[in-house]
Write a protein that holds these residues in place. Structure first.
Motif, mmCIF file in Angstrom:
data_model
loop_
_atom_site.group_PDB
_atom_site.id
_atom_site.type_symbol
_atom_site.label_atom_id
_atom_site.label_comp_id
_atom_site.label_asym_id
_atom_site.label_seq_id
_atom_site.Cartn_x
_atom_site.Cartn_y
_atom_site.Cartn_z
ATOM 1 N N PHE A 291 51.228 -2.452 32.056
ATOM 2 C CA PHE A 291 50.555 -1.837 33.196
ATOM 3 C C PHE A 291 49.094 -2.281 33.263
ATOM 4 O O PHE A 291 48.593 -2.713 34.308
ATOM 5 N N THR A 292 48.417 -2.206 32.142
ATOM 6 C CA THR A 292 47.008 -2.602 32.080
ATOM 7 C C THR A 292 46.836 -4.080 32.429
ATOM 8 O O THR A 292 45.950 -4.453 33.208
ATOM 9 N N ARG A 293 47.682 -4.917 31.877
ATOM 10 C CA ARG A 293 47.571 -6.354 32.131
ATOM 11 C C ARG A 293 47.854 -6.695 33.592
ATOM 12 O O ARG A 293 47.212 -7.589 34.162
ATOM 13 N N GLU A 294 48.800 -5.994 34.207
ATOM 14 C CA GLU A 294 49.113 -6.284 35.601
ATOM 15 C C GLU A 294 48.006 -5.816 36.531
ATOM 16 O O GLU A 294 47.701 -6.477 37.526
ATOM 17 N N ARG A 297 45.514 -8.442 36.309
ATOM 18 C CA ARG A 297 45.918 -9.660 37.005
ATOM 19 C C ARG A 297 45.597 -9.560 38.499
ATOM 20 O O ARG A 297 45.018 -10.468 39.086
ATOM 21 N N LEU A 298 45.970 -8.446 39.098
ATOM 22 C CA LEU A 298 45.770 -8.296 40.540
ATOM 23 C C LEU A 298 44.311 -8.058 40.916
ATOM 24 O O LEU A 298 43.871 -8.441 41.996
ATOM 25 N N TYR A 299 43.558 -7.418 40.031
ATOM 26 C CA TYR A 299 42.179 -7.045 40.361
ATOM 27 C C TYR A 299 41.231 -7.425 39.224
ATOM 28 O O TYR A 299 40.653 -6.565 38.564
ATOM 29 N N PRO A 330 39.446 -16.466 38.703
ATOM 30 C CA PRO A 330 40.601 -15.697 38.262
ATOM 31 C C PRO A 330 41.363 -15.064 39.423
ATOM 32 O O PRO A 330 42.587 -14.926 39.362
ATOM 33 N N TRP A 331 40.652 -14.677 40.483
ATOM 34 C CA TRP A 331 41.336 -14.113 41.654
ATOM 35 C C TRP A 331 42.368 -15.095 42.185
ATOM 36 O O TRP A 331 43.518 -14.727 42.456
ATOM 37 N N HIS A 332 41.980 -16.367 42.324
ATOM 38 C CA HIS A 332 42.933 -17.378 42.793
ATOM 39 C C HIS A 332 44.013 -17.640 41.756
ATOM 40 O O HIS A 332 45.208 -17.656 42.073
ATOM 41 N N TYR A 357 46.077 -16.925 33.260
ATOM 42 C CA TYR A 357 45.735 -15.499 33.136
ATOM 43 C C TYR A 357 44.436 -15.398 32.362
ATOM 44 O O TYR A 357 44.377 -15.700 31.176
ATOM 45 N N LEU A 358 43.369 -14.991 33.041
ATOM 46 C CA LEU A 358 42.057 -14.968 32.390
ATOM 47 C C LEU A 358 41.178 -13.848 32.945
ATOM 48 O O LEU A 358 40.098 -14.101 33.487
ATOM 49 N N PRO A 359 41.595 -12.591 32.808
ATOM 50 C CA PRO A 359 40.775 -11.490 33.322
ATOM 51 C C PRO A 359 39.463 -11.308 32.578
ATOM 52 O O PRO A 359 38.540 -10.660 33.094
ATOM 53 N N PHE A 360 39.357 -11.849 31.368
ATOM 54 C CA PHE A 360 38.125 -11.718 30.585
ATOM 55 C C PHE A 360 37.487 -13.080 30.300
ATOM 56 O O PHE A 360 36.716 -13.225 29.370
ATOM 57 N N GLY A 361 37.808 -14.079 31.104
ATOM 58 C CA GLY A 361 37.332 -15.412 30.811
ATOM 59 C C GLY A 361 38.286 -16.110 29.853
ATOM 60 O O GLY A 361 39.428 -15.693 29.672
ATOM 61 N N ALA A 362 37.814 -17.179 29.231
ATOM 62 C CA ALA A 362 38.691 -17.960 28.359
ATOM 63 C C ALA A 362 37.873 -18.669 27.306
ATOM 64 O O ALA A 362 36.663 -18.849 27.448
#
Length: 429
Positions: A291-294, A297-299, A330-332, A357-362
């Motif tokens: 749930f947290t990861r999704e 991903r979306l936001y 990351p949005w794209h 998948y990079l909500p926190f950078g990489a």
């Protein structure tokens, strides 16, 4: 015929759509953008992200787009490179990792429960207003110890962010200068906002207990100004980015009662006899983790990242000159159908590995607070779902606003205590 500014108006009108369209239509790893007199490339191939982020600083490093953030966060680790950046990052990483293994779970859970109980006394609340204050209390607890900020301090910090965020975001990609009187007003707002933030930071430092994270920074012998900049960055990054993601998390809890029920059951299954979440069980709690990861991903709160070429390099089949800005969105990446099936859908059955998948950078410069942010969102989902039912006051909400972070629109929710299932009742067979 394209010219230096061909893409600028479309970008300024709708940055999220701009990145999505150019990223999805890409036929090569790097997409040249016409956004001013200097070269700008959109990274369309996720396989290039790690090489960019792991490159030697003499070749690819932070540059002019990131440096514009110094107007607010000064010369903090986000805007620094070299040994100064590495030393601060190492100290913070060590202390945050220790807290993840020991004290953070009960602290965050207690603050989440207190916030939920307070919201239950209101007929309706705005999700982002609530989560931004909750995440501010969490990061202050971690940095300074409990109860350091007053409600007035919390309001001052949140209002200061609102005062400067849009101006700062607009200036990052600005090509033509503002008219003198407009520039003067903006500069005054920016200075006022920073002054308000630093006033809160200084008060918090004076009231602080011997918190480990604050001690780790003090051990680096930073000047008073450097210390203030670093603490301000931690406050902003630790509460603003997580707070925006948490608002969407509550929205999805309200929209999907079946998901909330699954989370409530998971919370019960990983809690001890006193009803407290067990820290050792959280890393293997599949529903709340997915749930947290999704949600992230979306936001993704950090909807764009940038680096700048410092020395001639060949990348993605192109020869890049020094001064070229590399934009990663990351949005794209999180919404491109080349990397995700039905990317607009909210689904928990996704696999969240891979470079897209990079909500926190990489890479080695990914957000140092990544573990705390993930943990905070996971606990928030479990605590709210286990004790309360959320209901959306609106059928739908608007799109997020791309500022320095991805700011949620107004999300009006109602909350009430959860009625226990029959199987949860005392004496149930």
């Amino acid at each position: 015929m394209k010219h230096w500014f061909s893409d600028l108006i479309a970008f300024q009108r709708d940055p999220l759509r701009f990145f999505e369209q150019h990223g999805r239509a890409a036929r090569e790893p790097l997409v040249p953008l016409s956004m001013g007199p200097y070269a700008v490339m959109l990274v369309a191939d996720p396989e290039l992200i790690k090489p960019i982020m792991k490159a030697e600083e003499a070749v690819i490093d932070k540059g002019k787009l990131i440096f514009k953030l110094r107007e607010i966060i000064g010369k903090s680790s986000m805007t620094l490179s070299g040994e100064a950046h590495r030393a601060r990052r190492a100290a913070l990483h060590h202390q945050l990792a220790r807290g993840l293994a020991t004290t953070y779970v009960p602290q965050i859970a207690a603050l989440a429960r207190a916030q939920a109980a307070a919201l239950a006394c209101e007929s309706e609340f705005d999700a982002h207003h609530a989560t931004s204050r909750l995440t501010l209390r969490v990061i202050c607890n971690i940095l300074f110890g409990p109860g350091v900020l007053s409600s007035g301090d919390e309001n001052a910090l949140c209002e200061a962010i609102k005062l400067v965020e849009d101006d700062l975001a607009a200036d990052i990609f600005k090509v033509l200068p503002d008219l003198p009187w407009v520039a003067k007003r903006k500069k005054a707002r920016m200075q006022s906002g920073r002054d308000m933030m630093m006033m809160v930071v200084e008060r918090a430092r004076k009231r602080a207990a011997s918190a480990s994270v604050l001690r780790a920074l003090e051990d680096l012998d930073l000047t008073s100004e450097e210390m203030g900049d670093e603490v301000l960055l931690l406050l902003l990054a630790g509460h603003h980015t997580t707070g925006t993601a948490a608002a969407w998390l509550l929205w999805h809890l309200a929209r999907d009662p079946a998901l909330a029920e699954r989370l409530a059951q998971e919370a019960q299954s990983i809690s001890d006899a006193a009803g407290e979440l067990r820290p050792d069980r959280l890393p293997s709690a599949p529903v709340s983790l997915a749930f947290t990861r999704e949600v992230l991903r979306l936001y993704p709160s950090a909807w764009w990242l940038s680096r700048e070429v410092k020395a001639p390099i060949e990348l993605g089949g192109r020869k890049l000159k020094p001064g070229t800005s590399l934009l990663i969105s990351p949005w794209h990446m999180h919404r491109d159908p080349r990397f995700w099936a039905s990317p607009e859908e909210f689904r928990l059955d996704r696999k969240f590995s891979g470079p897209a998948y990079l909500p926190f950078g990489a890479g080695p410069r990914a957000c140092v607070g990544m573990g705390v942010g993930m943990l905070e969102l996971q606990i928030l989902a479990l605590e709210f779902a286990s004790a309360y039912e959320l209901e959306a006051a609106d059928i739908d909400v608007g799109a997020p606003h791309p500022s320095i972070t991805l700011v949620p629109p107004p999300i009006h929710l109602r909350i009430r205590s959860r009625v226990p299932a029959a199987s949860d009742m005392p004496g149930a067979a």
